[in-house]
Design a protein around this motif. Structure first.
Motif, short mmCIF file in Angstrom:
data_model
loop_
_atom_site.label_atom_id
_atom_site.label_comp_id
_atom_site.label_asym_id
_atom_site.label_seq_id
_atom_site.Cartn_x
_atom_site.Cartn_y
_atom_site.Cartn_z
N GLY A 43 0.56 14.70 9.78
CA GLY A 43 0.44 14.42 11.21
C GLY A 43 -0.05 12.99 11.40
O GLY A 43 -0.09 12.19 10.46
N THR A 44 -0.46 12.64 12.61
CA THR A 44 -0.83 11.24 12.86
C THR A 44 -2.06 10.81 12.06
O THR A 44 -2.28 9.61 11.85
N GLY A 45 -2.84 11.76 11.58
CA GLY A 45 -3.97 11.40 10.70
C GLY A 45 -3.50 10.76 9.40
O GLY A 45 -4.25 10.01 8.76
N PHE A 46 -2.27 11.04 8.99
CA PHE A 46 -1.68 10.48 7.76
C PHE A 46 -1.60 8.95 7.86
O PHE A 46 -1.79 8.25 6.88
N ARG A 47 -1.32 8.46 9.05
CA ARG A 47 -1.26 7.01 9.27
C ARG A 47 -2.62 6.36 8.97
O ARG A 47 -2.70 5.33 8.29
N VAL A 48 -3.68 6.99 9.44
CA VAL A 48 -5.02 6.43 9.26
C VAL A 48 -5.41 6.49 7.78
O VAL A 48 -5.98 5.54 7.23
N LEU A 49 -5.06 7.59 7.13
CA LEU A 49 -5.29 7.69 5.68
C LEU A 49 -4.54 6.57 4.95
O LEU A 49 -5.06 5.99 3.99
N GLY A 50 -3.34 6.25 5.40
CA GLY A 50 -2.56 5.18 4.78
C GLY A 50 -3.30 3.85 4.81
O GLY A 50 -3.32 3.11 3.82
N HIS A 51 -3.94 3.56 5.94
CA HIS A 51 -4.71 2.32 6.03
C HIS A 51 -5.87 2.32 5.04
O HIS A 51 -6.17 1.32 4.40
N GLN A 52 -6.53 3.47 4.93
CA GLN A 52 -7.65 3.58 4.00
C GLN A 52 -7.18 3.35 2.56
O GLN A 52 -7.81 2.62 1.79
N LEU A 53 -6.03 3.95 2.19
CA LEU A 53 -5.51 3.81 0.82
C LEU A 53 -5.11 2.36 0.55
O LEU A 53 -5.35 1.84 -0.54
N GLU A 54 -4.51 1.71 1.55
CA GLU A 54 -4.16 0.29 1.40
C GLU A 54 -5.39 -0.55 1.13
O GLU A 54 -5.38 -1.42 0.26
N SER A 55 -6.45 -0.31 1.89
CA SER A 55 -7.62 -1.16 1.68
C SER A 55 -8.31 -0.81 0.36
O SER A 55 -8.90 -1.67 -0.28
N GLU A 56 -8.18 0.43 -0.06
CA GLU A 56 -8.81 0.82 -1.33
C GLU A 56 -8.05 0.27 -2.54
O GLU A 56 -8.66 -0.23 -3.48
N PHE A 57 -6.71 0.35 -2.52
CA PHE A 57 -5.93 -0.03 -3.70
C PHE A 57 -5.40 -1.46 -3.64
O PHE A 57 -5.05 -2.02 -4.68
N GLY A 58 -5.33 -2.04 -2.44
CA GLY A 58 -4.83 -3.42 -2.34
C GLY A 58 -3.44 -3.53 -2.93
O GLY A 58 -2.54 -2.78 -2.57
N LEU A 85 4.00 3.82 1.96
CA LEU A 85 5.39 4.16 1.61
C LEU A 85 6.29 2.93 1.63
O LEU A 85 7.34 2.90 0.98
N TYR A 86 5.91 1.91 2.39
CA TYR A 86 6.72 0.69 2.49
C TYR A 86 6.30 -0.38 1.48
O TYR A 86 7.09 -1.24 1.12
N ASP A 87 5.02 -0.32 1.08
CA ASP A 87 4.38 -1.46 0.42
C ASP A 87 4.86 -1.78 -0.99
O ASP A 87 5.33 -2.88 -1.25
N ASN A 88 4.62 -0.84 -1.90
CA ASN A 88 4.69 -1.19 -3.31
C ASN A 88 5.71 -0.29 -4.02
O ASN A 88 5.55 0.92 -4.06
N PRO A 89 6.78 -0.90 -4.61
CA PRO A 89 7.80 -0.08 -5.27
C PRO A 89 7.27 0.68 -6.47
O PRO A 89 7.91 1.62 -6.95
N ASN A 90 6.10 0.29 -6.96
CA ASN A 90 5.53 0.99 -8.12
C ASN A 90 4.62 2.16 -7.73
O ASN A 90 4.17 2.89 -8.59
N SER A 91 4.34 2.30 -6.45
CA SER A 91 3.59 3.48 -6.02
C SER A 91 4.52 4.68 -6.02
O SER A 91 5.72 4.55 -5.82
#
Ligand code: ZN
Ligand code: ZN
Length: 273
Positions: A43-58, A85-91
């Protein structure tokens, strides 16, 4: 093991001031066990989790298992807005869902199709693997077992039981009581769990008056399920869009008159096992 709620609302996001203490984002729950990431619903909470994962893994790639209970909007709406899902082809993202109604890949293509969304699924560069699951038991990672069961919901919905050496978490939302077979199956799924996350969308009186057949439960049934399954802690989940924070406060208070270990899911809430 750590569990965190990123979206707790049912049906549709409700970013209204009277709802914000529990939160307005729709279903998304994250579980961390060791280095592994398990996500329940998008759900829309997934978007917010995505931001958290981006800042955590860079820049570093990471992998996650994503379990999708069913394809109603409140469980998939965050997917096009999940930046990893858009960022890193190795994820790597392993999506698990039932293709009884449709495959998740097709659902994702359709929800991003023109004219509903400006970019296509092929813009998502991260590796995506899709696994078709049915009721049963699978190994999903090192020392992690997943049990699934069908729930009573229009167009179907799956409940999930995640078992690790630290404990057992059951995620069972979008489930209507009253069918003997499903009632039994959800109690079996929840048996002895440390944490039971359960659909408590309606008040019992709302359910009786005009919500029968809509595919959801209420807090009184959630209490029945926790007590009859021997699960330890009950987390009321999938709050109705029209239930403000004070309504949910009152539900928790009433539920605790029947069973002491009850909380209502709130955005940002964490549980450690
Ligand atoms: Zn839902
Ligand atoms: Zn639903």
């Amino acid at each position: 093991m750590r569990l965190k709620f990123w979206g707790v609302r049912g049906s549709t996001p409700t970013p209204q001031v009277e709802n914000l203490r529990y939160g307005g984002n729709t279903s998304c729950v994250e579980v961390r066990f060791g280095d592994s990431i398990y996500i329940f619903d998008c759900g829309t909470g997934f978007r917010v989790l995505g931001h958290q994962l981006e800042s955590e893994f860079g820049e570093r790639p990471f992998s996650a298992h994503v379990f999708v209970s069913h394809f109603h909007w409140d469980h998939i709406q965050g997917i096009p807005f999940f930046r990893p899902l858009y960022d890193n082809p190795n994820s790597q993202f392993s999506f698990h869902s039932s293709s009884r109604v449709r495959s998740l890949k097709q659902v994702m293509e359709e929800q991003m199709a023109s004219p509903y969304f400006p970019v296509n699924l092929d813009q998502m560069r991260a590796e995506q693997n899709f696994y078709d699951i049915d009721a049963g038991r699978i190994e999903v990672g090192d020392g992690v077992k997943l049990q699934t069961a069908w729930l009573n919901h229009p167009q179907g919905c799956m409940g999930f039981r995640l078992e690790t050496k630290d404990g057992v978490i059951v995620y069972a939302t979008d489930n209507e009581p009253g069918d003997a077979g499903f009632d039994k199956a959800v109690r079996k799924l929840a048996e002895g769990a440390d944490v039971l996350i359960y659909d408590a969308q309606y008040l019992p009186e709302e359910y009786e008056a005009r919500r029968r057949g809509w595919g959801h439960s209420h807090w009184r049934e959630a209490v029945n399920v926790v007590m009859e399954s021997g699960a330890k802690e009950l987390i009321l989940f999938h709050h109705d869009p029209d239930h403000s924070d004070p309504v949910i406060d009152k539900v928790v208070k009433e539920a605790r008159n029947h069973y002491p270990k009850v909380r209502a899911a709130a955005e940002g809430m964490e549980i450690r096992l």
